[in-house]
Design an enzyme around this catalytic site. Sequence first.
Site, short mmCIF file in Angstrom:
data_model
loop_
_atom_site.label_atom_id
_atom_site.label_comp_id
_atom_site.label_asym_id
_atom_site.label_seq_id
_atom_site.Cartn_x
_atom_site.Cartn_y
_atom_site.Cartn_z
NE ARG A 1 -2.45 0.60 3.60
CZ ARG A 1 -1.67 1.04 4.58
NH1 ARG A 1 -1.08 2.23 4.49
NH2 ARG A 1 -1.47 0.32 5.66
CE LYS B 1 -12.61 8.97 -18.34
NZ LYS B 1 -12.91 8.68 -16.93
CE1 TYR C 1 -16.91 12.20 -14.74
CE2 TYR C 1 -15.45 12.50 -12.86
CZ TYR C 1 -16.26 11.70 -13.63
OH TYR C 1 -16.41 10.36 -13.30
CG ASP D 1 -9.43 16.58 -14.91
OD1 ASP D 1 -8.76 15.99 -15.79
OD2 ASP D 1 -10.40 16.06 -14.35
#
Length: 392
Positions: free
Chosen positions: A45, A194, A97, A169
Amino acid sequence: MSTITELIHSIPVDPQTGAIAVPIYQTSTFVQDAPGVNKGYDYARTNNPTRETAEKIIAGLEGGAAASAFSSGLAAIDAVIKLLKSGDEIVAVDDIYGGAFRLFNKVYEKFGIRVKYVDTADTQAVFNAITPATRLIWLETPTNPTLKISDIAAIGFIAKTHNCLFCVDNTFASPVLQQPLLLGADLVVHSATKYLGGHSDLIAGVVVSKTPQLGEEIKFYQNACGAILSPFDSFLLIRGIETLHLRIKQHCSNAQTIAEYLEQHPAVDKVFYPGLPSHPGHALAKQQSKGFGGIISFTLKDDRAAAATAFVTATHYFKLAESLGGIKSLLCHPAEMTHKSIPAEKRRAAGVSDSLIRLSVGLEEATDLLADLEQVFKKLPQPALEESALPA
């Protein structure tokens, strides 16, 4: 050295075996030589060699000091908002978004973080929205889904003047076309699902920090909150990035062809694509980007949700699906899909009308994609259509 060559050779050869591909370190923990004495890794982690390699590659692409990879784009956004505290204020792009809007308004507002939404394409509106409580300016450019273009350098100057963090972004443009950190941003966020991944086969997010200090703060929240990217998905992300420049070039080329076709089609009302000279942000996009991307949005003259639904359910090559940036072309109806969580009046005020359709233009032959769109237009009830608008 060209950026393409630099990217390819930033992906390391495994020093232990000579493997040309980055190994997948599918392990949860690492054996230590003594308590606290290890080979740089103790628990997956906190760090993992495969994820670490992906992070270093993406930091280099964006010109940043550090990057942290997360299990989704929203997890990456969430880590940035955790830099704030109760009473702080965000000035955010209005054409935002839907997932980010939901996170801001349904999660963080109840913890006392306020959000102001403004048209960031109007730099003066951003300046006017700043208050003593403003701690973060949140920008998407191009925006999702109306492809507004905002002046990154100008807004970066405003942020610096008011001692605000500035996060961009950069999902739609990718670092191939645009590097916000070099234009004044402090942080860059990607839905790596994406264009960075590029094959519609993983969910991932990344935060890239301009300074080592910010990088350490984001890294703390990555470890403390645990929304990490898995070793296998990190491998897939690296695999996708290897062809990023080639894919983006073809996405841009296909999108330009389709946008020009749509702009002159009699059934189309408006086309939103910064590569068109008619786009209000065209000159600015040319100035701060190396290309115009693979996303197009357009509205129909029949501005009804029913008309948009009829369109998006009649294509062959454009697949009706959430997401974008993959090799296959996709389309969606934002009002009923990606932006459904935004109230209708706020959505329409930001330019997301009922008939707006978003295309994620893939890597198919442009002529096939044009033919696909044309066959749909011919099926729609359009008295004005007397002959095909498909270019000869």
